[in-house]
Design a protein around this motif. Structure first.
Motif: not given
Length: 311
Positions: A217-246
């Motif tokens: 999914k894309a970000n609907k907003t990026t109005d956060t003080v955590a400016d390093g986290l305003r980016t979005e997931l990619g097709d290579l890292n997302f499957p890893i996150i789906q499989k191994h993140v709790s």
């Protein structure tokens, strides 16, 4: 993949710091758990991204290295790729928006990166990066959606687990997903029943929504003080996150700022807002993690001192 992580760790060791692991009795008392902070704010150029940048460049052929590398970034990966390229004798082209803070721009220039400015949109950044590839033959290296970058970022958690193999959980922030995916791989292969939990700003919660919907999914907003986290997931890292993140825990802006201030005041170290998101997530749901041994990745310390959120 287990061997890939170990080989990556050995490969990049001469060019990065094995960062310290710190603790805080006061913060431990607050959350009711034993905490191990992996301090990537003490990494070269001030963030974990140096790890992935070095590994990605080292995996190129000699011919590719001769033609240089390019990325688009307004923050830490711009500095990381510039410094990694400088360390390895490679030319780095850095596409940055023309609105970027001078402190970030000057850091890239200090690492001999060649800056190409563009409009402050993702489309403009991607277009200019493609132009650099065509004009100079440079190799594009994505800040987070690149296999070698992901493996490099995973070495932070690998080091943490080598020092403390009995961790019950590891918490990490999530933005583009490179650090989280790498952390999850390290925990899977080198931890012992060690789930990975991500913290994410509520104001830029694309990873949370992607995780629960099963599609990016894309970000609907990026109005956060955590400016390093305003980016979005990619097709290579997302499957890893789906499989191994709790889990992915979303936190509000005031929770991020309070966690950041807590680290500054009690641990006497400088971290950027994105770094504080993982601790903010743990504090928010601390009753679910009581009496556990928890590793926390403090992702970086590159702060705009003219724009601190608590002054």
């Amino acid at each position: 993949m287990k061997e890939d992580l170990l080989q990556c760790q050995q490969r990049i060791a001469p060019y990065i710091h094995n960062t310290p692991v710190m603790s805080s009795q006061l913060i431990e008392k607050l959350v009711g758990s034993k905490l191990y902070f992996k301090c990537e704010n003490f990494q070269r150029m001030g963030a974990f991204k140096m790890r992935g940048a070095v590994n990605a460049i080292m995996q190129l052929t000699d011919e590719q290295k001769c033609r240089g590398v390019v990325t688009h970034s307004s923050g830490n990966f711009a500095q990381a790729l510039a410094l990694a390229a400088q360390s390895l004798g490679v030319k780095a082209y850095i596409v940055m928006p023309n609105t970027v803070a001078n402190v970030k721009r000057n850091a890239v220039l200090g690492y001999d990166g060649q800056i190409l400015e563009c409009a402050p949109t993702l489309e403009a950044r991607e277009r200019m990066a493609k132009e650099v590839v065509l004009k100079y033959g440079a190799t594009f290296i994505h800040p987070s959606n690149n296999r070698h970058v992901i493996l490099g970022q995973g070495t932070a958690a690998l080091e943490l687990l080598q020092a403390h193999p009995d961790l019950d959980y590891i918490f990490a922030p999530v933005g583009g997903g490179g650090l989280l995916a790498g952390t999850a791989l390290a925990a899977h292969y080198f931890g012992t029943n060690c789930p990975v939990v991500a913290g994410e700003p509520l104001e830029a919660d694309d990873a949370y929504r992607s995780f629960h919907s099963g599609e990016i999914k894309a970000n609907k907003t990026t109005d956060t003080v955590a400016d390093g986290l305003r980016t979005e997931l990619g097709d290579l890292n997302f499957p890893i996150i789906q499989k191994h993140v709790s889990r992915i825990i979303r936190v509000k802006e005031n929770e991020i700022i309070c966690a950041m201030r807590l680290i500054w005041e009690r641990m006497k170290i400088i971290v950027e807002p994105s770094s504080a998101v993982a601790l903010a997530a743990l504090i928010k749901e601390r009753e679910n993690f009581e009496a556990k041994k928890i590793g926390i990745i403090l992702s970086g310390g590159n702060v705009d001192l003219d724009n601190l959120p608590f002054f």
